[in-house]
Design an enzyme around this catalytic site. Structure first.
Site, PDB file in Angstrom:
ATOM      1  N   HIS A 129       1.043  -1.179   0.188  1.00 18.02           N
ATOM      2  CA  HIS A 129       0.008   0.153   0.102  1.00 18.02           C
ATOM      3  C   HIS A 129       0.855   1.117  -0.090  1.00 18.02           C
ATOM      4  O   HIS A 129       1.941   1.288   0.655  1.00 18.02           O
ATOM      5  CB  HIS A 129      -0.846  -0.050   1.298  1.00 18.02           C
ATOM      6  CG  HIS A 129      -2.057   0.874   0.819  1.00 18.02           C
ATOM      7  ND1 HIS A 129      -2.157   2.203   1.390  1.00 18.02           N
ATOM      8  CD2 HIS A 129      -3.326   0.560   0.614  1.00 18.02           C
ATOM      9  CE1 HIS A 129      -3.160   2.889   1.086  1.00 18.02           C
ATOM     10  NE2 HIS A 129      -4.055   1.881   0.553  1.00 18.02           N
TER      11      HIS A 129
ATOM     12  N   GLU B 176      -7.746  -5.827  -0.106  1.00 14.44           N
ATOM     13  CA  GLU B 176      -8.007  -6.714  -1.467  1.00 14.44           C
ATOM     14  C   GLU B 176      -8.185  -8.183  -1.159  1.00 14.44           C
ATOM     15  O   GLU B 176      -8.815  -8.899  -1.756  1.00 14.44           O
ATOM     16  CB  GLU B 176      -7.434  -6.236  -2.568  1.00 14.44           C
ATOM     17  CG  GLU B 176      -7.196  -4.813  -2.750  1.00 14.44           C
ATOM     18  CD  GLU B 176      -8.605  -4.193  -3.175  1.00 14.44           C
ATOM     19  OE1 GLU B 176      -8.533  -2.922  -3.693  1.00 14.44           O
ATOM     20  OE2 GLU B 176      -9.551  -4.395  -2.924  1.00 14.44           O
TER      21      GLU B 176
HETATM   22  C1  SDX Z   1      -6.025  -0.219  -3.166  1.00 14.42           C
HETATM   23  O1  SDX Z   1      -4.514   4.319  -2.086  1.00 14.42           O
HETATM   24  C2  SDX Z   1      -5.414   3.782  -1.559  1.00 14.42           C
HETATM   25  O2  SDX Z   1      -5.946   4.005  -0.212  1.00 14.42           O
HETATM   26  C3  SDX Z   1      -5.901   2.396  -2.350  1.00 14.42           C
HETATM   27  C4  SDX Z   1      -7.169   1.721  -1.568  1.00 14.42           C
HETATM   28  C5  SDX Z   1      -8.315   2.595  -1.465  1.00 14.42           C
HETATM   29  O3  SDX Z   1      -8.877   1.932  -0.597  1.00 14.42           O
HETATM   30  O4  SDX Z   1      -8.460   3.143  -2.391  1.00 14.42           O
HETATM   31  O5  SDX Z   1      -6.590   1.046  -0.299  1.00 14.42           O
HETATM   32  C6  SDX Z   1      -7.192   0.287  -2.617  1.00 14.42           C
HETATM   33  O6  SDX Z   1      -5.850   0.035  -4.339  1.00 14.42           O
HETATM   34  C7  SDX Z   1      -5.320  -1.264  -2.260  1.00 14.42           C
HETATM   35  C8  SDX Z   1      -4.002  -1.687  -3.157  1.00 14.42           C
HETATM   36  C9  SDX Z   1      -4.501  -2.954  -3.944  1.00 14.42           C
HETATM   37  N1  SDX Z   1      -3.459  -3.258  -5.108  1.00 14.42           N
HETATM   38  C10 SDX Z   1      -2.862  -4.309  -4.917  1.00 14.42           C
HETATM   39  O7  SDX Z   1      -3.001  -5.152  -4.029  1.00 14.42           O
HETATM   40  C11 SDX Z   1      -1.746  -4.728  -6.093  1.00 14.42           C
HETATM   41  C12 SDX Z   1      -0.529  -5.052  -5.496  1.00 14.42           C
HETATM   42  N2  SDX Z   1       0.193  -3.860  -4.877  1.00 14.42           N
HETATM   43  C13 SDX Z   1       1.076  -3.233  -5.485  1.00 14.42           C
HETATM   44  O8  SDX Z   1       0.966  -3.034  -6.719  1.00 14.42           O
HETATM   45  C14 SDX Z   1       1.581  -1.858  -4.425  1.00 14.42           C
HETATM   46  O9  SDX Z   1       1.754  -2.210  -3.290  1.00 14.42           O
HETATM   47  C15 SDX Z   1       0.573  -0.544  -4.727  1.00 14.42           C
HETATM   48  C16 SDX Z   1       0.542  -0.187  -5.920  1.00 14.42           C
HETATM   49  C17 SDX Z   1      -0.422  -0.636  -3.836  1.00 14.42           C
HETATM   50  C18 SDX Z   1       1.429   0.371  -3.983  1.00 14.42           C
HETATM   51  O10 SDX Z   1       2.684   0.728  -4.232  1.00 14.42           O
HETATM   52  P1  SDX Z   1       3.711   1.839  -3.973  1.00 14.42           P
HETATM   53  O11 SDX Z   1       3.520   2.221  -2.779  1.00 14.42           O
HETATM   54  O12 SDX Z   1       3.602   2.642  -5.193  1.00 14.42           O
HETATM   55  O13 SDX Z   1       5.359   1.077  -4.040  1.00 14.42           O
HETATM   56  P2  SDX Z   1       5.923   0.836  -5.357  1.00 14.42           P
HETATM   57  O14 SDX Z   1       4.963   0.679  -6.436  1.00 14.42           O
HETATM   58  O15 SDX Z   1       6.840   2.198  -5.635  1.00 14.42           O
HETATM   59  O16 SDX Z   1       6.683  -0.466  -4.958  1.00 14.42           O
HETATM   60  C19 SDX Z   1       7.943  -0.301  -3.915  1.00 14.42           C
HETATM   61  C20 SDX Z   1       8.577  -1.428  -3.877  1.00 14.42           C
HETATM   62  C21 SDX Z   1       8.779  -1.933  -5.596  1.00 14.42           C
HETATM   63  O17 SDX Z   1       9.995  -2.899  -5.469  1.00 14.42           O
HETATM   64  P3  SDX Z   1      11.242  -2.110  -6.090  1.00 14.42           P
HETATM   65  O18 SDX Z   1      10.959  -1.605  -7.595  1.00 14.42           O
HETATM   66  O19 SDX Z   1      11.715  -1.076  -5.383  1.00 14.42           O
HETATM   67  O20 SDX Z   1      12.246  -3.307  -6.148  1.00 14.42           O
HETATM   68  O21 SDX Z   1       7.972  -2.571  -3.404  1.00 14.42           O
HETATM   69  C22 SDX Z   1       7.442  -3.443  -4.408  1.00 14.42           C
HETATM   70  C23 SDX Z   1       7.614  -2.814  -5.573  1.00 14.42           C
HETATM   71  O22 SDX Z   1       8.087  -4.000  -6.713  1.00 14.42           O
HETATM   72  N3  SDX Z   1       6.097  -3.871  -4.144  1.00 14.42           N
HETATM   73  C24 SDX Z   1       5.558  -5.089  -4.553  1.00 14.42           C
HETATM   74  C25 SDX Z   1       4.331  -5.098  -3.950  1.00 14.42           C
HETATM   75  N4  SDX Z   1       3.976  -3.923  -3.498  1.00 14.42           N
HETATM   76  C26 SDX Z   1       5.185  -3.312  -3.601  1.00 14.42           C
HETATM   77  N5  SDX Z   1       6.161  -6.191  -4.786  1.00 14.42           N
HETATM   78  C27 SDX Z   1       5.561  -7.366  -5.017  1.00 14.42           C
HETATM   79  N6  SDX Z   1       4.211  -7.426  -4.556  1.00 14.42           N
HETATM   80  C28 SDX Z   1       3.477  -6.245  -4.209  1.00 14.42           C
HETATM   81  N7  SDX Z   1       2.031  -6.225  -3.678  1.00 14.42           N
END
Ligand code: SDX
Length: 362
Positions: free
Chosen positions: A246, A304
């Site tokens: 998140h 989720e």
């Molecule tokens: C919702 O914002 C809200 O409030 C949203 C929400 C709402 O109620 O509206 O809460 C609803 O959207 C919840 C999130 C649902 N999405 C998912 O479950 C998809 C999986 N999650 C990720 O895609 C991710 O965690 C995000 C997009 C939710 C948040 O990512 P960030 O904070 O933007 O972090 P980032 O994308 O910059 O990632 C930072 C690092 C990366 O690795 P590096 O490139 O630095 O090596 O963390 C890794 C990412 O690859 N990472 C993950 C991960 N989440 C972050 N790697 C694998 N699996 C994951 N789930």
């Protein structure tokens, strides 16, 4: 330049606060545990809309008005269903909403509140070649959505489970879809235009499009039998593990445990109970695999993961999970749109140009 607007405060709001370090969600001064399972969704709609419409009635009258709005959405859009059913069920809902009036009255707002709850069952039944079922304006909102899907009255436990879900996801600070809604509302476009922006943003798998893939993940892991191996392979391929991580929460999303408790209440002994027990083992494995793969990030369970189990138990197919998310979040989108229209100004950030420089000699 704040990539992804990380940590940028882009608005002041009285609607909700997401405490990412404390793992707390506050909605209009009420903590999530105070609302979920105790307040019905129409009551939370009123809580969110309070102050934004001079003609906003009391709880009972508003619940009835939402019932009438379900009927109006159905009457307006039923003739269009043959054109909407061939689309995927989320796109069909989005297209249906686009056909509704684009105004700023309470009546316009309640059509938005009603639309996902009416369109989703109608489109799902249409996919199966079954006729849409008309709303019952006197029915509870969640109960009517379930009845329009199955054709029979759902159990009180199932109605409470869906209603608790709708309340739990109704608003969540300046998430991507709510921010998109506010940008459009800031131009003084109508509520439907603003809600369409929110619907567009919610569809993405990084946001509201995540719960469906959680089911696919659980099924794939169950088929393969090696959770850690499957999860490590996904991460090695640069994939995200759906239901985890998140932008704001650095600890467990408080909504995860609220929804897990609802799933547990739904059927400890039946298939739901077995699915829940399996999902809990997958969750623990995923947290450990993510901790090893991304040691510098605190990647925790988000809303989720258990949303997927709850909506599966409620009888929705995975393709419609994001629709049901929209059916809850739409109340927050409407409130934020009105807050932006009444207290905000045009949202217009700057950008830094890094493209080619014109040839000044020419
Ligand atoms: C919702 O914002 C809200 O409030 C949203 C929400 C709402 O109620 O509206 O809460 C609803 O959207 C919840 C999130 C649902 N999405 C998912 O479950 C998809 C999986 N999650 C990720 O895609 C991710 O965690 C995000 C997009 C939710 C948040 O990512 P960030 O904070 O933007 O972090 P980032 O994308 O910059 O990632 C930072 C690092 C990366 O690795 P590096 O490139 O630095 O090596 O963390 C890794 C990412 O690859 N990472 C993950 C991960 N989440 C972050 N790697 C694998 N699996 C994951 N789930």
């Amino acid at each position: 330049m704040a990539n992804g607007l990380d940590d940028v405060v882009a608005a002041e709001t009285v609607l909700s606060d997401v405490d990412g370090l404390g793992g707390r969600l506050t909605i209009r001064g009420h903590s999530l545990p105070e609302l979920a399972g105790r307040w019905r969704y129409p009551q939370v709609v009123r809580l969110l809309l309070d102050g934004f419409f001079d003609d906003l009635p009391g709880d009972a009258e508003l619940a009835q008005a939402i019932g009438r709005s379900r009927v109006e959405v159905f009457e307006r859009l039923q003739p269009m269903l043959p054109a909407l059913v061939p689309l995927d069920v989320y796109s069909g809902m989005r297209a249906g909403v686009a056909l509704l009036p684009d105004g700023d009255t309470l009546a316009d707002a309640l059509l938005m509140i009603a639309a996902p709850a009416v369109l989703t069952p109608a489109l799902l039944r249409g996919e199966r070649g079954s006729p849409a079922i008309a709303p019952n304006p006197q029915a509870d909102h969640a109960a009517d959505m379930l009845r329009m899907l199955s054709g029979t009255d759902a159990s009180p436990a199932l109605v409470t489970a869906l209603d608790t879900y709708l309340v739990t996801v109704c608003d969540h600070g300046l998430n991507a879809s709510t921010f998109a809604t506010r940008v459009v509302a800031s131009t003084q476009a109508g509520l439907t235009s603003a809600i369409l922006a929110g619907l567009g943003a919610l569809k993405g798998p990084l946001h509201g499009g995540a719960p469906g893939p959680v089911i696919e993940m659980l099924d794939a892991i169950e088929a393969g039998g090696d959770a850690a191996g499957w999860l490590r392979a996904e991460i090695a391929r640069g994939e995200r593990i759906m239901g985890f991580g998140h932008r704001i929460y650095r600890v467990r999303d408080p909504r995860a445990d609220v929804l897990k408790a609802v799933v547990r209440q739904l059927g400890a002994e039946g298939a739901t109970g077995r699915r829940l027990a399996f999902a809990e083992t997958v969750e623990q494995t995923a947290l450990e695999v993510l901790r090893q793969a991304k040691p510098s990030r605190s990647i925790q369970t988000n809303v989720e993961f258990y949303t997927a189990l709850l909506l599966e138990a409620a009888g929705f197919p995975a393709e419609a999970f994001s629709n049901v998310f929209a059916a809850g979040r739409v109340a927050g989108w409407v409130a934020h749109a009105r807050e932006q229209q009444t207290t905000g100004r045009l949202i217009r950030p700057q950008s830094r140009y890094v493209g080619p420089v014109p040839d000044l000699v020419a």
